[in-house]
Scaffold this active site. Structure first.
Site, PDB file in Angstrom:
ATOM      1  CG  LEU A  40      -0.627   5.323  -0.019  1.00  0.00           C
ATOM      2  CD1 LEU A  40       0.402   4.674  -0.932  1.00  0.00           C
ATOM      3  CD2 LEU A  40      -0.468   6.842  -0.028  1.00  0.00           C
ATOM      4  CD  GLU A  41      -1.249  -2.560   2.539  1.00  0.00           C
ATOM      5  OE1 GLU A  41      -1.792  -3.309   3.364  1.00  0.00           O
ATOM      6  OE2 GLU A  41      -0.405  -2.971   1.714  1.00  0.00           O
ATOM      7  CG  ASN A  42       1.196   5.927   3.598  1.00  0.00           C
ATOM      8  OD1 ASN A  42       1.822   5.827   2.555  1.00  0.00           O
ATOM      9  ND2 ASN A  42       0.310   6.888   3.804  1.00  0.00           N
TER      10      ASN A  42
END
Length: 342
Positions: free
Chosen positions: A138-140
């Protein structure tokens, strides 16, 4: 993608409202979610009772009004800035004060999407990878005005739903897809210059990837053979002469283009640390774990050697794509690596 994200939260025990634009699309999405859970039950990964409990947490709706009490709203519509504008206009109108408005965009700049609201401090990127209920990464994405407590919350939420969450800066493609674009470019150039799709894929699977770039494209529905034949029809006009290409050149051009872009990403603070880049590529793009990630691999090869090869490519193919990143040049001159530069 929306269904996979909904499953990720339901799997962790979170209640989810699943909003779609029309009844047919909503019914189709529900069907995909149900079939995914049924497949898990059939494989013995999930009991029927667990499946029923997770499905009960997902509430389908066609009304934006049903999102009014949500703490976190994640948009997962098409990669079209106009479509996202319309969605965020409506989210801004119905979401409660303090709600986090997240976009699952893969390439678009989050700061531009944040401008569609009166609350840019509450807008953040949450880039899930497909299938979202399976992939761990998950790239935040932090935009310029994203509030610190919003960033802290989405990182915590990522961990709670079982993701490997990495905080990255804003910009086209963020970290993973920005580097992937470099590899994809070189893979297509290699085809035009004389390599075959199988040779490119085999060179990278021999390196340790589970699939090569063209195998991945085929899986996504791209007709490689047609594209390749079409490309050959205008090679003479483009002045490209086909030649024998070694597997070593294939690996170097595909990986060193990524590494060079990774150095730019570090300089621009899109990624804070080389290990953030490596985590993204290990968990989101199938980089072989034994190699440690592209930046660790570069250190193992030696940045002087990587730089020297890039200079050769610059002389051979021109400066349009092969200009050494300043950070790479500086570290190589100092005899250091990306990890020793911290």
């Amino acid at each position: 993608m929306g269904g996979g994200i909904a499953m990720s939260f339901a799997n962790a025990g979170f209640p989810v409202a699943l909003l779609e634009a029309d009844a047919q699309a909503l019914e189709r999405g529900e069907g995909v979610i149900r079939s995914n859970y049924q497949a898990s039950v059939a494989r013995g990964k999930l009991t029927q009772e667990e499946m029923d409990a997770r499905l009960a947490l997902i509430r389908p709706t066609l009304s934006y009004g049903d999102l009014a009490d949500a703490d976190l709203i994640i948009e997962a519509v098409f990669e079209d800035i106009g479509v996202k504008h319309k969605v965020f206009d409506q989210l801004d109108a119905v979401a409660r004060s303090g709600a986090i408005l997240a976009t699952n965009t893969s390439y678009l700049e989050v700061c531009k999407i944040a401008e569609f609201t009166r609350r840019p401090q509450d807008v953040v990127g949450m880039h899930f990878f497909s299938p979202a209920h399976v992939m761990k990464l998950l790239e935040n994405v932090r935009a310029k005005k994203t509030a610190p407590d919003v960033l802290e919350t989405v990182m915590d939420v990522g961990r709670k739903i079982g993701k490997v969450a990495v905080l990255v800066g804003d910009g086209y493609g963020f970290v993973g897809n920005r580097m992937l674009a470099q590899r994809t470019r070189e893979a297509w150039f290699l085809l035009e210059e004389g390599a075959t799709p199988h040779q490119v894929d085999d060179a990278l699977t021999d390196f340790g990837f589970a699939m090569g770039p063209f195998g991945v494209s085929d899986l996504a529905g791209l007709d490689i053979g047609w594209r390749n034949r079409k490309a050959r029809a205008h090679l003479r006009k483009a002045g490209i002469e086909r030649r024998d290409i070694t597997d070593e050149e294939i690996v170097q051009r595909c990986l060193y283009s990524m590494i060079n872009e990774g150095a730019r990403i570090l300089s621009e603070k899109i990624a804070d640390r080389p290990e953030d880049i490596d985590t993204i590529w290990l968990h989101g793009y199938g980089f072989p774990a034994s190699r440690g990630g592209p930046m660790r691999y570069a250190d193992d090869v030696g940045l002087r050697r990587v730089l020297a090869t890039i200079v050769i490519f610059q002389e051979k193919f021109g400066p349009d794509f092969w200009i050494p990143a300043p950070l790479l040049s500086d570290l190589a001159a100092q005899g250091r690596g990306f990890y020793s530069a911290k």
